[in-house]
Scaffold this active site. Structure first.
Site, mmCIF file in Angstrom:
data_model
loop_
_atom_site.group_PDB
_atom_site.id
_atom_site.type_symbol
_atom_site.label_atom_id
_atom_site.label_comp_id
_atom_site.label_asym_id
_atom_site.label_seq_id
_atom_site.Cartn_x
_atom_site.Cartn_y
_atom_site.Cartn_z
ATOM 1 N N VAL A 131 -30.082 45.925 -54.846
ATOM 2 C CA VAL A 131 -30.009 45.498 -53.450
ATOM 3 C C VAL A 131 -29.251 44.182 -53.328
ATOM 4 O O VAL A 131 -28.492 43.967 -52.376
ATOM 5 C CB VAL A 131 -31.425 45.365 -52.847
ATOM 6 C CG1 VAL A 131 -31.364 44.807 -51.431
ATOM 7 C CG2 VAL A 131 -32.124 46.717 -52.837
ATOM 8 N N CYS A 132 -29.429 43.298 -54.304
ATOM 9 C CA CYS A 132 -28.754 41.998 -54.286
ATOM 10 C C CYS A 132 -27.234 42.165 -54.281
ATOM 11 O O CYS A 132 -26.522 41.476 -53.545
ATOM 12 C CB CYS A 132 -29.185 41.176 -55.493
ATOM 13 S SG CYS A 132 -30.970 40.975 -55.650
ATOM 14 N N SER A 133 -26.747 43.086 -55.113
ATOM 15 C CA SER A 133 -25.307 43.290 -55.252
ATOM 16 C C SER A 133 -24.722 44.124 -54.120
ATOM 17 O O SER A 133 -23.616 43.853 -53.639
ATOM 18 C CB SER A 133 -24.994 43.992 -56.579
ATOM 19 O OG SER A 133 -25.403 43.201 -57.675
ATOM 20 N N VAL B 52 -25.855 39.968 -50.897
ATOM 21 C CA VAL B 52 -24.680 39.086 -50.950
ATOM 22 C C VAL B 52 -23.571 39.550 -49.997
ATOM 23 O O VAL B 52 -23.012 38.731 -49.258
ATOM 24 C CB VAL B 52 -24.152 38.947 -52.393
ATOM 25 C CG1 VAL B 52 -22.807 38.221 -52.407
ATOM 26 C CG2 VAL B 52 -25.160 38.183 -53.259
ATOM 27 N N THR C 174 -28.466 42.880 -59.888
ATOM 28 C CA THR C 174 -29.468 43.866 -59.492
ATOM 29 C C THR C 174 -29.006 44.609 -58.238
ATOM 30 O O THR C 174 -28.112 44.157 -57.525
ATOM 31 C CB THR C 174 -30.836 43.202 -59.258
ATOM 32 O OG1 THR C 174 -30.690 42.146 -58.312
ATOM 33 C CG2 THR C 174 -31.381 42.632 -60.555
#
Length: 207
Positions: free
Chosen positions: A94-96, A100, A92
Site C-alpha cells: 500500500v505504501c508503494s 506515496v 511495502t
C-alpha cells in the site's frame, strides 16, 4: 506440467494471503491504541519527542561524507508549514502503490496552499528509503526521512508491532498538518493496511 504449475500458483496465492492475514492480525493487536497517540491538534511535536532526530534519505556515500548526520525535529518543523505522513515501510504494498503516489501526484496543490515541505517518514534506515524514493521517482516532490530506531514513532505512540509480517516494530499509517511545530490535524488509520484517512486528498481538505 500444467498441473504442477497450477499447484505452485495456488500455493503462492495461499502464502500471499497468509502474509496479508498476518499483517492484519499484528495490527489488530494494537487497535486499542487508536486513541492512543500522545499527539493531537495543538500538540508541539518537537516537545512531544524530546531529543529525537530523523535521518534524511541519502546514499551510503552521502551518509559517510556527512558523518552520518541526523536532523533535529526543530529544524524540520519550527517556523514552517509541513505536511507529514508515516507508513509501515519502504517497498511495502500500500505504501508503494497508493500512499506515496497520492502525495507525489498532488504536490502542486500543496505548494499552492503554502506548504513548505511534504515529508514521508518510516521506520527504515535512510539508505533503504533513498533507494525506494528513487524507484518511485518521488525525491523531487517529497522529503523522505528515516526513523531508523523507531524513537520518533515510539515517542508519539504511533508505533505498531508488525512482527507477524516479519517487519518488527514499525509506524502506523498516519498523516498530519503541522504549522510552526504545532499539530493542526492528525489522521491515523484503524489498521496499517488501511488507506482511508491518511491520503493527500484528505489532508488537503484540512489545510
Amino acid at each position: 506440467m500444467a498441473s504442477a504449475m497450477h499447484r505452485a500458483r495456488a500455493s503462492a496465492a495461499l502464502a500471499l494471503r497468509g502474509v496479508e492475514a498476518a499483517v492484519l492480525v499484528a495490527a489488530s493487536a494494537n487497535l486499542g491504541r487508536r486513541a492512543f497517540a500522545s499527539i493531537a491538534a495543538g500538540t508541539d511535536i518537537v516537545s512531544a519527542a524530546p531529543g529525537v532526530s530523523l535521518q534524511k534519505a541519502r546514499s551510503w556515500d552521502e551518509g559517510v561524507s556527512s558523518n552520518f548526520s541526523s536532523t533535529p525535529l526543530k529544524d524540520i518543523f519550527e517556523g514552517r508549514k509541513v505536511v507529514i505522513f508515516g507508513l509501515p515501510g519502504a517497498y511495502t504494498g500500500v505504501c508503494s502503490q497508493q500512499h506515496v503516489p497520492s502525495y507525489k501526484n498532488n504536490i502542486e496543490k500543496f505548494k499552492t496552499k503554502g506548504i513548505d515541505s511534504v515529508i514521508c517518514v518510516a521506520v527504515n534506515d535512510p539508505y533503504a528509503l533513498n533507494g525506494w524514493a528513487e524507484k518511485l521517482q518521488a525525491k523531487e516532490a517529497i522529503d523522505f526521512y528515516g526513523d531508523f530506531d523507531g524513537s520518533f514513532h515510539k515517542s508519539l505512540e504511533l508505533d505498531v508491532d508488525l512482527s507477524g509480517a516479519l517487519l518488527g516494530r514499525r509506524s502506523h499509517r498516519w498523516s498530519a498538518y503541522i504549522v510552526d511545530g504545532k499539530v493542526q490535524s492528525l489522521n491515523v488509520e484503524k489498521k496499517p493496511s488501511d488507506f482511508e484517512v491518511s491520503s493527500a486528498e484528505v489532508i488537503l481538505g484540512q489545510i
